[in-house]
Design a protein around this motif. Structure first.
Motif, short mmCIF file in Angstrom:
data_model
loop_
_atom_site.label_atom_id
_atom_site.label_comp_id
_atom_site.label_asym_id
_atom_site.label_seq_id
_atom_site.Cartn_x
_atom_site.Cartn_y
_atom_site.Cartn_z
N GLN A 33 43.03 76.45 37.13
CA GLN A 33 42.01 76.12 36.13
C GLN A 33 40.62 76.23 36.73
O GLN A 33 39.70 76.78 36.10
CB GLN A 33 42.22 74.70 35.59
CG GLN A 33 43.34 74.56 34.64
CD GLN A 33 43.46 73.13 34.14
OE1 GLN A 33 42.88 72.20 34.70
NE2 GLN A 33 44.22 72.94 33.09
N THR A 36 39.61 79.98 37.13
CA THR A 36 39.20 80.68 35.90
C THR A 36 37.86 80.15 35.40
O THR A 36 37.04 80.94 34.91
CB THR A 36 40.26 80.56 34.79
OG1 THR A 36 40.53 79.19 34.54
CG2 THR A 36 41.54 81.28 35.16
N SER A 56 40.83 83.29 29.16
CA SER A 56 41.79 82.99 30.23
C SER A 56 41.79 81.50 30.56
O SER A 56 42.85 80.89 30.74
CB SER A 56 41.46 83.78 31.50
OG SER A 56 41.55 85.15 31.27
N LEU A 60 45.00 79.08 29.93
CA LEU A 60 45.55 78.36 31.06
C LEU A 60 45.45 76.85 30.87
O LEU A 60 46.34 76.10 31.28
CB LEU A 60 44.84 78.79 32.35
CG LEU A 60 45.43 78.25 33.63
CD1 LEU A 60 46.87 78.72 33.81
CD2 LEU A 60 44.59 78.69 34.81
N SER A 64 48.55 74.47 31.02
CA SER A 64 48.52 73.40 32.03
C SER A 64 48.79 72.03 31.42
O SER A 64 49.45 71.20 32.05
CB SER A 64 47.17 73.38 32.75
OG SER A 64 47.00 74.53 33.52
#
Length: 123
Positions: A33, A36, A56, A60, A64
């Motif tokens: 995380q 990105t 992205s 994510l 997550s």
């Protein structure tokens, strides 16, 4: 570790997971995380790269969140507790304490109702 075990670790809800696996998987999610988000901040505003990194990051992020719930449920199972208590991982301030407690305190020695051993789905 096989491909199926990785998928189970991040997305499965049955079985138990050890302190080390819980911590390392949680840190991997946090690092991905952060990466990105970092790449998004480097991309020029309004550029195509900015949009790709933003998308992205959000993709994510949602993956997550799901994975954090799955990890928390399995870690609680290692204590012989029901997975519903994983909700504590999403309460501000409580989440930090809950994460640390799940990383520090050992689970049940031997088998419990959620599985015979740690780091494996319930048989």
């Amino acid at each position: 570790m096989q491909k199926g075990q990785i998928f189970w670790l991040f997305f499965g809800f049955s079985g138990r997971v050890s302190r080390a696996a819980f911590f390392l998987a949680g840190m991997l999610l946090a690092i991905l995380q952060a990466f990105t988000l970092y790449r998004f901040t480097l991309a020029p505003e309004g550029s195509g790269a900015s949009g790709v990194w933003a998308l992205s990051f959000w993709a994510l992020f949602f993956i997550s969140v799901f994975s954090s719930v799955a990890l928390g449920v399995k870690r609680l199972h290692d204590f012989g507790k029901p997975g519903i208590f994983a909700v504590a991982l999403f309460i501000p301030m409580v989440s930090i304490i809950a994460f640390i407690a799940l990383c520090v305190f050992p689970g049940d020695a031997g088998a419990n109702e959620y599985g015979r051993r740690t780091n494996a789905p319930k048989d």
